[in-house]
Structure formats: C-alpha cells, structure tokens
Design an enzyme around this catalytic site. Structure first.
Site, PDB file in Angstrom:
ATOM      1  N   THR A   1       0.846  -1.192   0.000  1.00  0.00           N
ATOM      2  CA  THR A   1       0.000   0.000   0.000  1.00  0.00           C
ATOM      3  C   THR A   1       0.882   1.242   0.000  1.00  0.00           C
ATOM      4  O   THR A   1       1.791   1.356   0.819  1.00  0.00           O
ATOM      5  CB  THR A   1      -0.917  -0.024   1.247  1.00  0.00           C
ATOM      6  OG1 THR A   1      -1.873  -1.060   1.056  1.00  0.00           O
ATOM      7  CG2 THR A   1      -1.625   1.294   1.469  1.00  0.00           C
TER       8      THR A   1
ATOM      9  N   HIS B   1      -6.998 -10.986  -0.654  1.00  0.00           N
ATOM     10  CA  HIS B   1      -6.255 -10.624   0.561  1.00  0.00           C
ATOM     11  C   HIS B   1      -7.013 -11.173   1.767  1.00  0.00           C
ATOM     12  O   HIS B   1      -7.989 -10.580   2.226  1.00  0.00           O
ATOM     13  CB  HIS B   1      -6.126  -9.109   0.655  1.00  0.00           C
ATOM     14  CG  HIS B   1      -5.118  -8.643   1.671  1.00  0.00           C
ATOM     15  ND1 HIS B   1      -4.470  -9.501   2.531  1.00  0.00           N
ATOM     16  CD2 HIS B   1      -4.643  -7.398   1.956  1.00  0.00           C
ATOM     17  CE1 HIS B   1      -3.638  -8.797   3.305  1.00  0.00           C
ATOM     18  NE2 HIS B   1      -3.732  -7.525   2.967  1.00  0.00           N
TER      19      HIS B   1
ATOM     20  N   ASN C   1      -3.562 -10.192   7.352  1.00  0.00           N
ATOM     21  CA  ASN C   1      -3.325  -8.880   7.958  1.00  0.00           C
ATOM     22  C   ASN C   1      -4.538  -8.212   8.605  1.00  0.00           C
ATOM     23  O   ASN C   1      -4.598  -6.989   8.739  1.00  0.00           O
ATOM     24  CB  ASN C   1      -2.698  -7.917   6.938  1.00  0.00           C
ATOM     25  CG  ASN C   1      -1.293  -8.369   6.539  1.00  0.00           C
ATOM     26  OD1 ASN C   1      -0.758  -9.295   7.153  1.00  0.00           O
ATOM     27  ND2 ASN C   1      -0.704  -7.735   5.545  1.00  0.00           N
TER      28      ASN C   1
ATOM     29  N   TYR D   1      -7.697  -7.850   7.579  1.00  0.00           N
ATOM     30  CA  TYR D   1      -8.746  -7.203   6.784  1.00  0.00           C
ATOM     31  C   TYR D   1      -9.954  -8.135   6.677  1.00  0.00           C
ATOM     32  O   TYR D   1      -9.986  -9.196   7.292  1.00  0.00           O
ATOM     33  CB  TYR D   1      -8.173  -6.743   5.434  1.00  0.00           C
ATOM     34  CG  TYR D   1      -7.073  -5.738   5.685  1.00  0.00           C
ATOM     35  CD1 TYR D   1      -7.366  -4.508   6.279  1.00  0.00           C
ATOM     36  CD2 TYR D   1      -5.738  -6.045   5.447  1.00  0.00           C
ATOM     37  CE1 TYR D   1      -6.359  -3.612   6.596  1.00  0.00           C
ATOM     38  CE2 TYR D   1      -4.721  -5.145   5.751  1.00  0.00           C
ATOM     39  CZ  TYR D   1      -5.051  -3.925   6.338  1.00  0.00           C
ATOM     40  OH  TYR D   1      -4.068  -3.041   6.667  1.00  0.00           O
TER      41      TYR D   1
ATOM     42  N   ASN E   1      -3.726  -5.514  13.135  1.00  0.00           N
ATOM     43  CA  ASN E   1      -5.121  -5.083  13.227  1.00  0.00           C
ATOM     44  C   ASN E   1      -5.925  -5.905  14.243  1.00  0.00           C
ATOM     45  O   ASN E   1      -7.078  -6.279  14.003  1.00  0.00           O
ATOM     46  CB  ASN E   1      -5.799  -5.110  11.849  1.00  0.00           C
ATOM     47  CG  ASN E   1      -5.269  -3.999  10.953  1.00  0.00           C
ATOM     48  OD1 ASN E   1      -5.137  -2.864  11.387  1.00  0.00           O
ATOM     49  ND2 ASN E   1      -4.956  -4.320   9.698  1.00  0.00           N
TER      50      ASN E   1
HETATM   51  C1  LIG Z   1       4.533   0.204   3.182  1.00  0.00           C
HETATM   52  C2  LIG Z   1       3.931  -1.181   3.284  1.00  0.00           C
HETATM   53  C3  LIG Z   1       2.691  -1.412   2.749  1.00  0.00           C
HETATM   54  C4  LIG Z   1       2.135  -2.704   2.784  1.00  0.00           C
HETATM   55  N1  LIG Z   1       0.918  -2.922   2.176  1.00  0.00           N
HETATM   56  C5  LIG Z   1       0.420  -4.184   2.072  1.00  0.00           C
HETATM   57  C6  LIG Z   1      -0.765  -4.446   1.316  1.00  0.00           C
HETATM   58  O1  LIG Z   1      -1.389  -3.577   0.698  1.00  0.00           O
HETATM   59  N2  LIG Z   1      -1.195  -5.738   1.267  1.00  0.00           N
HETATM   60  C7  LIG Z   1      -0.534  -6.760   1.919  1.00  0.00           C
HETATM   61  O2  LIG Z   1      -0.956  -7.907   1.842  1.00  0.00           O
HETATM   62  N3  LIG Z   1       0.591  -6.527   2.632  1.00  0.00           N
HETATM   63  C8  LIG Z   1       1.105  -5.284   2.696  1.00  0.00           C
HETATM   64  N4  LIG Z   1       2.287  -5.063   3.352  1.00  0.00           N
HETATM   65  C9  LIG Z   1       3.071  -6.219   3.849  1.00  0.00           C
HETATM   66  C10 LIG Z   1       4.096  -6.623   2.766  1.00  0.00           C
HETATM   67  O3  LIG Z   1       3.449  -7.144   1.624  1.00  0.00           O
HETATM   68  C11 LIG Z   1       5.097  -7.679   3.270  1.00  0.00           C
HETATM   69  O4  LIG Z   1       4.398  -8.830   3.645  1.00  0.00           O
HETATM   70  C12 LIG Z   1       5.921  -7.171   4.445  1.00  0.00           C
HETATM   71  O5  LIG Z   1       6.540  -5.932   4.107  1.00  0.00           O
HETATM   72  C13 LIG Z   1       7.016  -8.168   4.860  1.00  0.00           C
HETATM   73  O6  LIG Z   1       7.857  -8.452   3.774  1.00  0.00           O
HETATM   74  P1  LIG Z   1       9.343  -7.790   3.677  1.00  0.00           P
HETATM   75  O7  LIG Z   1      10.043  -8.204   4.927  1.00  0.00           O
HETATM   76  O8  LIG Z   1       9.914  -8.409   2.430  1.00  0.00           O
HETATM   77  O9  LIG Z   1       9.153  -6.315   3.570  1.00  0.00           O
HETATM   78  C14 LIG Z   1       2.832  -3.764   3.389  1.00  0.00           C
HETATM   79  C15 LIG Z   1       4.080  -3.519   3.961  1.00  0.00           C
HETATM   80  C16 LIG Z   1       4.643  -2.261   3.911  1.00  0.00           C
HETATM   81  C17 LIG Z   1       6.021  -2.032   4.489  1.00  0.00           C
END
Ligand SMILES: Cc1cc2nc3c(=O)[nH]c(=O)nc-3n(C[C@H](O)[C@H](O)[C@H](O)COP(=O)(O)O)c2cc1C
Length: 357
Positions: free
Chosen positions: A23, A173, A176, A178, A233
C-alpha cells in the site's frame, strides 16, 4: 534458483522473485490509479510477478486514505494503464483485492460507504484520516446475510474488472486483519449464523469468495494471501489456528487455485509461523506456494533450494529498489527504504529510488 524461470500452464514467470503487495496511498484522486503509479510499477517490471497494493473491490472497503479501488470504470481504466505498462516492460501482474472491513474510519470512505465487519465491534486503536488526523476506528455494522452476498458479488465483479483491465490474475487478501481474515479469526468473529463458531464456519466467507471468483475468471487466475499467526489489526493467535488453516488450504487446493501466499511477519515483530505449519500448508496445496516476510537474497535462495517454496515475495526491498533483481544478481548494495515516505502522496520516496547506472 531465484533467477530461474517458472513455467506453469497459466503463467510463465521469468524469475522466482515476487514483488509483495505494498500500500502506497498515491491514488489521491477518487481512488484512481494515475500516471505516477504507472511509472512506479513500470520501474519494477523485472520482478517475476508483481502483486499490486491492496485494491478495494467495494466502496465499503476503501479503508485507508488514498488507496486505489477497482469498483468503477474510471478505476478500471486507470489500472489498465498500469498493467499495460508492466506488460510492455515484460512483467506479469496480479491485483490484490483488499476489503478493509472494520479497519477504517468512516471519514476515509467515499460518500455512501459504510463500515462493516463480522461483528458490531470496533477494531481497537486508531487510524489516520486526511480530514481529521488520527481517529479511533469506526464501529462497524455486523454484516447481514444480504451484506455477505453483496460482498461476494463485489469481489467477483472486481476480479472480472481486473481481468478486463489486462491483469494476469487476482490475489484475495485474506491476511493482515482485513475483512476476510476478520471472518477467519475467532478473536474478531463471534458469529452464530454459519459464518463463525467453528472451523468451517469461519472459513466459509473466504471459500464463498474464492468459489465465486474462480467461477467468474478461472481457478488458474486466482491466488490468496494468508497470515496464520498474524497479529496485525488486533487479530491474534487462537487454539485452532493450525487445523483451521489446513482445512482452508485443502479446500482451496481442491478448487485448483493458482497459488497460496503465506506471510510470516516475525521479521516485523509478529509471532513466527511455525516451520511445521508452513510445510504442512505447502503439502496440502497442489498449486504454487509463495512465502513472504523478511527475506534477503540468500535466505530466499535457501528456501527455494530446500523446496520450502516455489516463489519468494519481497516487500520493502522492492519498494526501495526498482532494480532489485539486477542488484541481487550482481550482489550490489541495496537502497534503504524510507519509512517517512511509505504513505505520502507524491514522487518522493516512490519513483525516485535510484536504479544502478
Ligand atoms: C509500506 C507497506 C505497505 C504494505 N501494504 C500491504 C498491502 O497492501 N497488502 C498486503 O498484503 N501486505 C502489505 N504489506 C506487507 C508486505 O506485503 C510484506 O508482507 C511485508 O513488508 C514483509 O515483507 P518484507 O520483509 O519483504 O518487507 C505492506 C508492507 C509495507 C512495508
């Protein structure tokens, strides 16, 4: 292995690196994708697969400020420009369908939008609104049978719009905290009407949506994201988590879904998903298995070599490195993500992370 292609009957991927859904809150006009978003995703088209940021199938699901939707023609057209830019640059892309359910404040929803959830209980804590700053989450209306039918229809129509716009598929989705996970989790869902109260009751909304979306666009275009053991959440652990997710994944496998995408946020402070559960979930599912959360090049390579996953998703590293694939290939240093600009509204911290010369 990370750089090896993966061919499936549905999708040919040029490498095993997936860009996680992120996001970014840049859809500042009427929740529509715009030219800045086209550029951001185009820059990252060297990923084997891009999963879009959470995109709402319903005006009731646009819970955060400036997130995109896929609920009207204008939004569909905006996404068409994004996905064609990614395809032209040689990438593949699926849309993450995210309905925020009770995780919102009514000020974030467009006019006519309503906060809904499994129960009439507000999500603890606060959420950012453009007009009023931080506010407690709005108490949702407990969804009626008709609301559930409507939300299944909204997911289905949104998936059809995504395919019409040119996407290679959709990701439901169900992680998380939702809407879909709000139904999966007994700490949030205390319903007594067949959509709660037991493993099959809590899994029912996810499966109703999956079945309907599969019937509309085909199982080989549908993936799902799951976060067993997640706490985001105000969800949190529960005794039946393992048998419940195994039952869910068995049914999703029988539907023939393209992939499941299992998220472990222990790198961000959440409890770890036990290795045994990840292994069993993979064993129960006949499609592709994606793991996400806290991976770097070496841990991803090891997970693939040890057959723990078919694909690995990277979030923050793709956010800050449009050419992450190339950097991993060369062992080059990575740009560091700037948290201050994760959810701001312009190009800074969005399209201006440098690629290697
Ligand atoms: C800025 C940001 C926005 C995110 N938005 C979403 C999202 O829209 N949908 C989702 O399933 N996870 C979202 N996540 C979780 C990421 O998809 C991911 O699972 C999380 O960053 C862990 O992976 P990483 O360690 O590779 O960053 C978001 C994470 C971050 C940091």
């Amino acid at each position: 292995m990370l750089f090896d292609a993966l061919a499936t009957p549905a999708l040919n991927l040029k490498n095993r690196m997936v860009m996680s859904p992120l996001t970014r809150s840049r859809a500042v006009e009427r929740n529509c994708p715009n030219a800045l978003m086209v550029e951001y995703y185009r820059q990252r088209a060297s990923a084997g697969l891009i999963i879009t940021e959470g995109t709402s199938p319903s005006i009731n699901g646009l819970g955060y400020a400036n997130i995109p939707g896929i609920c009207n023609d204008e939004q569909e057209k905006g996404w068409q420009a994004v996905v064609s830019a990614v395809h032209e640059a040689g990438g593949k892309m699926v849309m993450q369908l995210m309905h925020t359910g009770r995780v919102t404040h009514v000020a974030n929803l467009p006019s006519g939008g309503e906060v809904m959830g499994p129960m009439a209980e507000a999500c603890p804590g606060e959420i950012f609104t453009l007009s009023q700053g931080l506010k407690p989450h709005t108490a949702p209306r407990a969804m009626s049978a008709a609301d559930i039918e409507q939300v299944v229809k909204e997911f289905t129509e949104a998936a059809q719009r995504a395919i019409r716009a040119g996407f290679d598929g959709v990701e439901l989705h169900a992680a998380n905290g939702y809407l879909i996970e709000q139904f999966l989790n007994p700490n949030v869902n205390g319903r007594t009407d067949g959509y709660g109260g037991s493993i099959s009751g809590r899994n029912r909304l996810a499966l109703d949506i999956a079945r309907s979306v599969v019937a509309a666009i085909g199982a080989n275009k549908v993936g799902i994201r799951l976060s067993p053991c997640g706490v985001f959440n105000s969800t949190g652990g529960f005794a039946e988590v393992e048998p419940q997710y195994l039952a869910l994944v068995r049914e999703l496998s029988a539907l023939g879904l393209l992939y499941i995408h299992v998220l472990d946020h222990s790198a961000m402070g959440a409890p770890a998903v036990p290795e045994t559960l990840k292994r069993e979930l993979k064993q129960q599912f006949k499609g592709l298995f994606i793991l996400a959360g806290g991976f770097d090049r070496d841990t991803a390579e090891t997970a693939l070599t040890e057959k723990k996953a078919d694909l690995i998703a990277f979030g923050r590293s793709f956010l800050a490195n449009p050419d992450l694939v190339q950097r991993f290939k060369l062992g080059a240093p990575l740009n560091v993500p700037d948290m201050e600009t994760f959810y701001t509204s312009d190009a800074k911290g969005y399209t201006d992370y440098p690629s290697l010369p």
